[in-house]
Design an enzyme around this catalytic site. Structure first.
Site, PDB file in Angstrom:
ATOM      1  N   ASP A  23       0.830  -1.205   0.000  1.00  0.00           N
ATOM      2  CA  ASP A  23       0.000   0.000   0.000  1.00  0.00           C
ATOM      3  C   ASP A  23       0.868   1.259   0.000  1.00  0.00           C
ATOM      4  OD1 ASP A  23      -2.301   1.502   0.056  1.00  0.00           O
ATOM      5  OD2 ASP A  23      -2.623   1.290   2.211  1.00  0.00           O
ATOM      6  N   ASN A  71     -10.309  -2.946  -7.017  1.00  0.00           N
ATOM      7  CA  ASN A  71      -9.502  -1.938  -7.709  1.00  0.00           C
ATOM      8  C   ASN A  71     -10.037  -1.568  -9.088  1.00  0.00           C
ATOM      9  OD1 ASN A  71      -6.279  -3.011  -6.368  1.00  0.00           O
ATOM     10  ND2 ASN A  71      -7.759  -1.530  -5.579  1.00  0.00           N
TER      11      ASN A  71
END
Length: 243
Positions: A23, A71
């Site tokens: 991340d 996503n």
């Protein structure tokens, strides 16, 4: 960090399976006033460093969360850039994987990708299938809830066909249909960027994993951060529900 090196050299304390939520690519790019794809490209360099660090440390399985099933909601230009980066990385890294005797496995619903990307995934998986070193798992178009649902669907299909009594279904049987059932479950889950959540990643497999959250943004993740996560892991006492 000489003391960290001493700790990671103790093979008995090296996690067999490390999973990482990579991340911070977008925040890294924003901090540098760059487009988001620049952060993902820089993150690919961190992937290479981490794969080498894990293999050198004696890790058996390394799973990287590259693209979640959520996503797809991101801007099209970013998704297209990620797909292109995935394709280029697969082509570029195939020889390196073979050089280090690493086997590649992609975990997730690959049917959601283009035919050309699916074919490239299959080529690299096939080319590295006989490698005996570390297994590198890339979680792509993956979600933990999807994983459990697809396992349940497989069992339901067997029940509907009359090949399975529903009363026979237990945790052990369900686990046999969860992704990576042929590999050890993660011992250590690392998440970068300072966020402290699992974001629908390997919900079943990480039931007894140790979690380590680090503030570093993924493109900046390097050997010292890898060693730091191992140090933290090595201080934990894993009880698996016991005392």
């Amino acid at each position: 960090m000489s003391d960290s090196v001493e700790m990671v050299e103790d093979s008995s304390k090296i996690p067999a399976h490390i999973a990482i939520i990579m991340d911070g690519n977008n925040r890294w790019a924003k901090q540098k006033f760059l487009p988001s794809i620049a952060g993902h490209t820089a993150g690919a360099g961190a992937v290479r460093r981490t794969v080498e660090a894990a293999a050198s440390a004696g890790v058996k399985v390394l799973t990287l969360f590259a693209f979640s099933s959520e996503n797809w909601k991101r801007p099209k230009v970013e998704v297209d850039g990620l797909m292109g980066l995935f394709m280029r990385s697969l082509k570029k890294e195939q020889k390196r994987l073979s050089k280090y005797d690493i086997r590649l496995k992609v975990m997730g619903d690959v049917s959601g990708f283009s035919e050309s990307l699916q074919a490239q995934i299959e080529r690299v998986e096939t080319a590295t299938a006989e490698n005996k070193g570390m297994v590198l798992v890339i979680a792509a178009n993956y979600g933990g809830r999807w994983d459990i649902a697809q396992a349940a669907k497989q069992l339901a299909t067997q029940v509907a066909a009359g090949n399975l009594d529903p009363n026979q279904i237990d945790e052990t049987m369900l686990a046999q249909h969860i992704s990576l059932s042929d590999l050890p479950e993660p011992d250590l889950l690392i998440r970068t960027s300072g966020e402290e959540r699992v974001s629908n990643f390997m919900l079943w497999q990480t039931a007894y994993a140790e979690f380590v959250f680090l503030p570093v943004l993924w493109p900046d993740f390097g050997q010292s951060h890898f060693d730091e996560a191992l140090q933290i892991y090595q201080t934990r006492q894993r009880r698996y529900g016991g005392r």
